[in-house]
Design an enzyme around this catalytic site. Structure first.
Site, PDB file in Angstrom:
ATOM      1  N   ASP A  12       0.835  -1.206   0.000  1.00  0.00           N
ATOM      2  CA  ASP A  12       0.000   0.000   0.000  1.00  0.00           C
ATOM      3  C   ASP A  12       0.873   1.260   0.000  1.00  0.00           C
ATOM      4  O   ASP A  12       1.983   1.250   0.530  1.00  0.00           O
ATOM      5  CB  ASP A  12      -0.908  -0.028   1.241  1.00  0.00           C
ATOM      6  CG  ASP A  12      -2.075   0.937   1.116  1.00  0.00           C
ATOM      7  OD1 ASP A  12      -2.339   1.426   0.006  1.00  0.00           O
ATOM      8  OD2 ASP A  12      -2.727   1.201   2.147  1.00  0.00           O
ATOM      9  N   ASN A  60     -10.932  -2.547  -5.711  1.00  0.00           N
ATOM     10  CA  ASN A  60     -10.150  -1.579  -6.494  1.00  0.00           C
ATOM     11  C   ASN A  60     -10.792  -1.235  -7.840  1.00  0.00           C
ATOM     12  O   ASN A  60     -10.422  -0.247  -8.477  1.00  0.00           O
ATOM     13  CB  ASN A  60      -8.705  -2.061  -6.709  1.00  0.00           C
ATOM     14  CG  ASN A  60      -7.833  -1.975  -5.463  1.00  0.00           C
ATOM     15  OD1 ASN A  60      -6.914  -2.774  -5.278  1.00  0.00           O
ATOM     16  ND2 ASN A  60      -8.091  -0.997  -4.603  1.00  0.00           N
TER      17      ASN A  60
HETATM   18  C1  IPE Z   1      -5.469  -2.775  -0.476  1.00  0.00           C
HETATM   19  O1  IPE Z   1      -5.102  -1.441  -0.585  1.00  0.00           O
HETATM   20  C2  IPE Z   1      -5.395  -3.440  -1.813  1.00  0.00           C
HETATM   21  C3  IPE Z   1      -4.065  -3.574  -2.393  1.00  0.00           C
HETATM   22  C4  IPE Z   1      -2.934  -3.257  -1.818  1.00  0.00           C
HETATM   23  C5  IPE Z   1      -4.032  -4.154  -3.714  1.00  0.00           C
HETATM   24  P1  IPE Z   1      -6.203  -0.284  -0.740  1.00  0.00           P
HETATM   25  O2  IPE Z   1      -5.441   0.989  -0.788  1.00  0.00           O
HETATM   26  O3  IPE Z   1      -7.096  -0.575  -1.880  1.00  0.00           O
HETATM   27  O4  IPE Z   1      -7.028  -0.426   0.612  1.00  0.00           O
HETATM   28  P2  IPE Z   1      -7.930   0.641   1.379  1.00  0.00           P
HETATM   29  O5  IPE Z   1      -8.909   1.158   0.362  1.00  0.00           O
HETATM   30  O6  IPE Z   1      -7.038   1.715   1.878  1.00  0.00           O
HETATM   31  O7  IPE Z   1      -8.557  -0.119   2.494  1.00  0.00           O
HETATM   32  C1  IPE Z   2      -1.521   0.265  -3.413  1.00  0.00           C
HETATM   33  O1  IPE Z   2      -1.283   1.637  -3.455  1.00  0.00           O
HETATM   34  C2  IPE Z   2      -1.718  -0.320  -4.797  1.00  0.00           C
HETATM   35  C3  IPE Z   2      -3.086  -0.740  -5.094  1.00  0.00           C
HETATM   36  C4  IPE Z   2      -4.106  -0.686  -4.304  1.00  0.00           C
HETATM   37  C5  IPE Z   2      -3.303  -1.264  -6.433  1.00  0.00           C
HETATM   38  P1  IPE Z   2      -2.472   2.682  -3.419  1.00  0.00           P
HETATM   39  O2  IPE Z   2      -2.833   3.045  -4.806  1.00  0.00           O
HETATM   40  O3  IPE Z   2      -3.581   2.194  -2.584  1.00  0.00           O
HETATM   41  O4  IPE Z   2      -1.753   3.910  -2.714  1.00  0.00           O
HETATM   42  P2  IPE Z   2      -2.410   4.934  -1.703  1.00  0.00           P
HETATM   43  O5  IPE Z   2      -3.026   4.159  -0.592  1.00  0.00           O
HETATM   44  O6  IPE Z   2      -3.431   5.711  -2.474  1.00  0.00           O
HETATM   45  O7  IPE Z   2      -1.276   5.794  -1.256  1.00  0.00           O
HETATM   46 MG    MG Z   3      -4.075   2.393  -0.619  1.00  0.00          MG
END
Ligand code: IPE
Ligand code: IPE
Ligand code: MG
Length: 237
Positions: A12, A60
């Site tokens: 994340d 997502n």
């Molecule tokens: C979890 O991260 C999913 C992945 C790392 C692929 P998200 O960024 O989507 O999770 P939330 O929305 O903060 O819970």
């Molecule tokens: C994790 O990084 C990757 C996926 C969920 C695909 P994020 O895109 O969630 O990054 P933040 O949480 O917005 O920083």
């Molecule tokens: Mg995230």
């Protein structure tokens, strides 16, 4: 120090990494993908056995269409790269999640890569793509109901072991430790069943900045934990 057999990572913070640099979110995902490739290669060289990473959740899809498209195309490029590299490294690559919802070209590539590496003896890296734990449990329930309905399975035969065999992770041990980067302390629908007794390690680092030293800090922390599994102390008796 013992290495955990199976490490799961919620990668994340790609978006925050990018916005700190005035880059697009897609650039953040690219940096995250590059980081994973480097880290996985190092882990493989160091003798780690199982790595499972959360790449794209069932939730997502609710991101802006452009970001979703970017992530899909990045995963596709990433898989091409792994197909190319598969001759020189011995990692076994698997995917969990409902890949039926992905574009046919991407699915074909995933199936090709899985097949190509299925006998590899190195670290097994599993990508969770269109993965959601609740979705996985519902899909398992459906398969179980179908087996019971057709008389192949008796309700009394369903125990924890049998139930696990219907999950996407049927042939893997449960993760010993789950790492989440970017300081967030939630599972976000990742491996709810499998992480029942896993140790948590929350890193403040954003995913593209999380390197092998950070991983080893998690491993050291894991080595100092007392995993009691409901007992009074860590003894097996
Ligand atoms: C979890 O991260 C999913 C992945 C790392 C692929 P998200 O960024 O989507 O999770 P939330 O929305 O903060 O819970
Ligand atoms: C994790 O990084 C990757 C996926 C969920 C695909 P994020 O895109 O969630 O990054 P933040 O949480 O917005 O920083
Ligand atoms: Mg995230």
């Amino acid at each position: 120090m013992t290495l955990p057999e199976h490490i799961a990572i919620i990668m994340d913070g790609n978006g925050r990494w990018a916005s700190k640099r005035f880059l697009t979110r897609s650039a953040g995902h690219k940096a995250g993908g590059d980081n994973l490739r480097k880290l996985a290669e190092r882990m493989n060289a160091e003798g780690f056995k199982y790595l499972t990473v959360y790449a794209f959740s069932t939730e997502n899809w609710n991101r802006p269409a452009e970001e979703v498209r970017g992530l899909m195309s990045l995963m596709s490029d990433y898989i091409d790269r792994y197909i190319k590299d598969s001759k020189k490294n011995n990692m076994r690559i698997c995917v969990i999640g409902d890949i039926g919802k992905l574009d046919q070209v991407l699915r074909d590539k995933i199936e090709h890569l899985t097949e190509l590496t299925k006998n590899h003896q190195g670290m097994r890296i599993t990508f969770a793509i269109n993965y959601g734990s609740r979705d996985e449990l519902v899909r398992a329930a459906r398969k179980i109901a179908a087996a019971a309905g057709s008389g192949r399975l008796k309700p009394a035969e369903i125990d924890e072991k049998r139930f696990s065999s219907y999950l996407d992770t049927y042939d893997m041990p449960d993760p010993d430790i789950v790492i989440r980067t970017s300081g967030e302390s939630r599972l976000s629908n990742f491996l709810l069943w499998q992480l029942s007794y896993s140790e948590f390690f929350i890193s403040p680092k954003l995913w593209p900045d999380f390197g092998f030293d950070d991983l080893m800090e998690a491993v050291r922390s894991f080595n100092n934990r007392d995993r009691r599994f409901g007992r009074v102390d860590g003894s097996k008796a």
